[in-house]
Design an enzyme around this catalytic site. Structure first.
Site, PDB file in Angstrom:
ATOM      1  CE1 TYR A 188       0.245   2.078   4.166  1.00 49.60           C
ATOM      2  CE2 TYR A 188       0.799  -0.222   4.568  1.00 49.60           C
ATOM      3  CZ  TYR A 188       0.799   1.101   4.974  1.00 49.60           C
ATOM      4  OH  TYR A 188       1.370   1.460   6.173  1.00 49.60           O
ATOM      5  CB  CYS A 189       1.649   3.946  -1.756  1.00 55.59           C
ATOM      6  SG  CYS A 189       0.564   3.879  -3.191  1.00 55.59           S
ATOM      7  NE  ARG A 190       3.031   9.982  -0.823  1.00 57.84           N
ATOM      8  CZ  ARG A 190       3.941  10.434  -1.657  1.00 57.84           C
ATOM      9  NH1 ARG A 190       3.612  10.714  -2.909  1.00 57.84           N
ATOM     10  NH2 ARG A 190       5.175  10.626  -1.247  1.00 57.84           N
TER      11      ARG A 190
END
Length: 232
Positions: A188-190
């Protein structure tokens, strides 16, 4: 015509009151009338950043980033603090992050182009199927999935999903040998429009890992009332 109260003070009339209130609302609208400013708010939802790192994260020159931040600061959406040679920016309050998420959801519900662009981008990379937060939690608790936070380390330190391992995208290929092959990896990221997790999953799959992308990010996780961890 203006009215006078019993003490002889001039009273604001109804029209003037409404005009001045909506003028203030318009200040916020003007500050958001820039794609780059919206992207900068998205990045700041992850945690405080220097002007230099914000410029790099949003693909701008330092001069342009500074001008956009000045507009956001004038509208009191962000705050700045000087630490040595650097100026660090952060959201002016949690309500700014909540507003940004609500604004994003409104855009998603009213503008079909957002879904079309997203499907075109993700479909070309076989990324249309994400992993929802409930599935992620279950896989983490059971030990069936390894969760990778592929954002920059400073964002991970500000807040991250419990149990997630910090592996910034730039370091991923160098750390592949340490990742287990028999467990599913969830990156996952932003949030839904951040491409770091997409790139991470492509790299992982290319090297034989079973990998999936979590569509939501830390701000969405927080909005759902789910726990987060941070590091000093």
């Amino acid at each position: 015509m203006a009215r006078i109260d019993g003490r002889g003070a001039r009273l604001m009339d109804n029209r003037a009151f409404k005009d001045q209130i909506y003028e203030q609302f318009g200040r916020l609208g003007k500050s958001l009338a820039s794609p780059k400013r919206l992207e900068m708010l998205d990045v700041l939802c992850q945690g405080p950043r220097t002007v230099e790192s914000l410029a790099a994260a949003t693909g701008q020159t330092l001069a342009n980033a500074s001008q956009h931040l000045k507009a956001l600061r004038t509208a009191r959406l962000v705050e700045a603090e000087k630490q040595g040679l650097y100026v660090t920016y952060r959201l002016a309050g949690p309500e700014v992050g909540e507003f940004f998420l609500a604004f994003r959801r409104l855009a998603e519900s009213r503008l079909a182009e957002i879904e079309r662009i997203t499907r075109l981008y993700l479909g070309s990379r076989n990324m249309l199927e994400g992993v929802d937060q409930a599935t992620l939690l279950e896989r983490v608790r059971s030990g069936a999935a390894l969760v990778l936070d592929v954002r920059p380390a400073q964002e991970y330190r500000s807040a991250h999903i419990p149990g997630a391992l910090s592996v910034p995208l730039a370091e991923l290929e160098q750390r592949l040998a340490r990742l287990p092959r028999r467990r599913q990896i969830v990156a996952y990221c932003r949030g839904p429009y951040c491409v770091m997790a997409v790139e991470a999953v492509e790299i992982l799959r290319r090297h034989g890992h079973k990998a999936a992308r979590l569509e939501i990010g830390v701000p969405d996780w927080r909005a759902l009332g789910l726990p987060l961890e941070s590091q000093p």
